[in-house]
Design an enzyme around this catalytic site. Structure first.
Site, PDB file in Angstrom:
ATOM      1  N   TYR A   1      26.501  -3.732  28.785  1.00 44.02           N
ATOM      2  CA  TYR A   1      27.221  -3.019  27.716  1.00 44.02           C
ATOM      3  C   TYR A   1      27.582  -3.957  26.563  1.00 44.02           C
ATOM      4  CZ  TYR A   1      31.088  -0.659  25.365  1.00 44.02           C
ATOM      5  OH  TYR A   1      31.915  -0.122  24.397  1.00 44.02           O
TER       6      TYR A   1
ATOM      7  N   TYR B   1      35.132   9.355  17.198  1.00 47.82           N
ATOM      8  CA  TYR B   1      36.338   9.370  18.044  1.00 47.82           C
ATOM      9  C   TYR B   1      37.375  10.332  17.465  1.00 47.82           C
ATOM     10  CZ  TYR B   1      33.618   5.326  19.071  1.00 47.82           C
ATOM     11  OH  TYR B   1      32.570   4.522  19.341  1.00 47.82           O
TER      12      TYR B   1
ATOM     13  N   SER C   1      29.167   0.145  18.496  1.00 46.80           N
ATOM     14  CA  SER C   1      29.053   1.462  19.140  1.00 46.80           C
ATOM     15  C   SER C   1      27.925   2.323  18.591  1.00 46.80           C
ATOM     16  CB  SER C   1      30.367   2.234  18.996  1.00 46.80           C
ATOM     17  OG  SER C   1      31.343   1.673  19.827  1.00 46.80           O
TER      18      SER C   1
ATOM     19  N   LYS D   1      25.338   3.166  21.037  1.00 46.18           N
ATOM     20  CA  LYS D   1      25.558   4.199  22.060  1.00 46.18           C
ATOM     21  C   LYS D   1      24.683   5.439  21.844  1.00 46.18           C
ATOM     22  CE  LYS D   1      30.250   2.478  22.716  1.00 46.18           C
ATOM     23  NZ  LYS D   1      31.694   2.694  22.434  1.00 46.18           N
TER      24      LYS D   1
ATOM     25  N   VAL E   1      32.463  -0.640  15.438  1.00 45.96           N
ATOM     26  CA  VAL E   1      33.522  -1.503  14.901  1.00 45.96           C
ATOM     27  C   VAL E   1      32.987  -2.695  14.104  1.00 45.96           C
ATOM     28  CG1 VAL E   1      35.487  -0.964  16.405  1.00 45.96           C
ATOM     29  CG2 VAL E   1      33.816  -2.670  17.132  1.00 45.96           C
TER      30      VAL E   1
END
Ligand code: DON
Length: 316
Positions: free
Chosen positions: A193, A245, A66, A69, A263
């Protein structure tokens, strides 16, 4: 008291993290990540003069997941400008990175670009008007340019592993497609993705790639303007509020920097005006963020007096 000496602080942190018995747990929902040895730790601090201070396994490549992103958001904002915010919000979610519950309440418009649903919507935007292979090529060229390193690659085994087990992401993407939020076929969007999440980089490359965010949007080595100062400021704001998050509040409280986790155990953190920091340790905490990575960053900001919220009264 003399100013703390960054190379000493980095070396101390690498030694301290290596010695700790608490390593966290690797992510097993992507089977290939479940095989990574938790006894690894790397730290790299890229400074405004182009130099990089490294400690531990900072040359070992890991799956950035991530953390990618941040870079897809930067690219998509470059293509769409503020129109992107019609398709994805910018508020913290307070829920897990792969939650589907909120998405129903918000009619398929994801809360922010860093939860999985939001990043899938951002990827859809990059994909529009391109073939999946071209979109991925754009993302890779951007990463290689930012890191000044064209050896950065996609770990195909990790991408295939997630492609086989990405049921949750398929649910999120289909749900958004049902609400008309995705323009492209779900399998194309997810293909891009999964592959950008599977980019492999080491801490040195990642710290360098994030440097433009620490220097008002400018690539410090070339002076090239990647984004405007305003956009760099805003991406940092989203990293601070949404980058971890449901652990974003805790990260801000303990570390006090804009940061984005993955992760794979990597975290990119930005010290505005000073440094871009990449840390990696594969074991995760309960929220899915690197356990030792967060502790290392907390130690670094405390010892260097680098939190954006002010220095501790007694550095070191
Ligand atoms: O989509 C996924 O679940 C992964 N490719 C990325 C998730 C992730 O890195 C969450 N970060 N902590």
């Amino acid at each position: 008291m003399p100013a703390p000496h960054l190379p000493d602080v980095v070396a101390e942190i690498a030694a301290e993290m290596r010695a700790r018995p608490d390593r966290g747990e690797v992510a097993t929902y992507i089977p290939e990540l479940g095989r990574v040895d938790t006894n690894q730790f790397g730290l790299a601090v890229a400074l405004g003069d182009g130099s990089i201070v490294c400690g531990g396994d900072c040359d070992a490549a890991f799956s950035i997941q991530s953390v990618s992103k941040v870079f897809t958001l930067t690219l998509a904002l470059g293509f769409a400008g503020d129109r992107l915010w019609n398709r994805v919000g910018r508020e913290p979610s307070g829920s897990r990175f792969n939650s589907i519950v909120q998405l129903e309440h918000e009619r398929g418009v994801p809360r922010n670009p860093f939860i999985n649903a939001g990043a899938i919507a951002v990827t859809d935007h990059i994909l529009s008007g391109h073939q999946p292979r071209e979109a991925l090529g754009e993302i890779m060229r951007f990463m290689q340019f930012l890191a000044s390193d064209d050896t950065i690659f996609i770990d195909k085994a990790v991408a295939a592993s997630e492609e086989r087990t990405g049921f949750n992401n398929r649910a999120l993407a289909n749900f958004m497609k049902g609400f008309g939020v995705l323009e492209n076929p779900v399998e194309y969007v997810l293909g891009v993705y999964f592959h950008h999440c599977a980019i492999a980089m080491n801490c040195r490359q990642l710290a360098r790639a994030g440097s433009f965010l620490a220097h008002r949007g400018k690539h410090p080595e070339t002076g090239f303007s990647v984004v405007t100062p305003e956009r760099a400021k805003r991406i940092n704001a989203i990293m601070l509020t949404c980058g971890h998050y449901d652990g974003s509040g805790e990260f801000a409280y303990r570390v006090g920097l804009p940061g984005k986790s993955g992760v794979g155990g990597g975290i990119l953190a930005i010290v505005p005006g000073k440094a871009s920091v990449a840390v990696w340790s594969p074991g995760l905490d309960a929220a899915g963020n690197s356990h030792l990575g967060r502790i290392a960053l907390e130690t670094l900001t405390r010892r260097m007096g680098w939190s954006i919220f002010g220095a501790d009264s007694d550095p070191i």
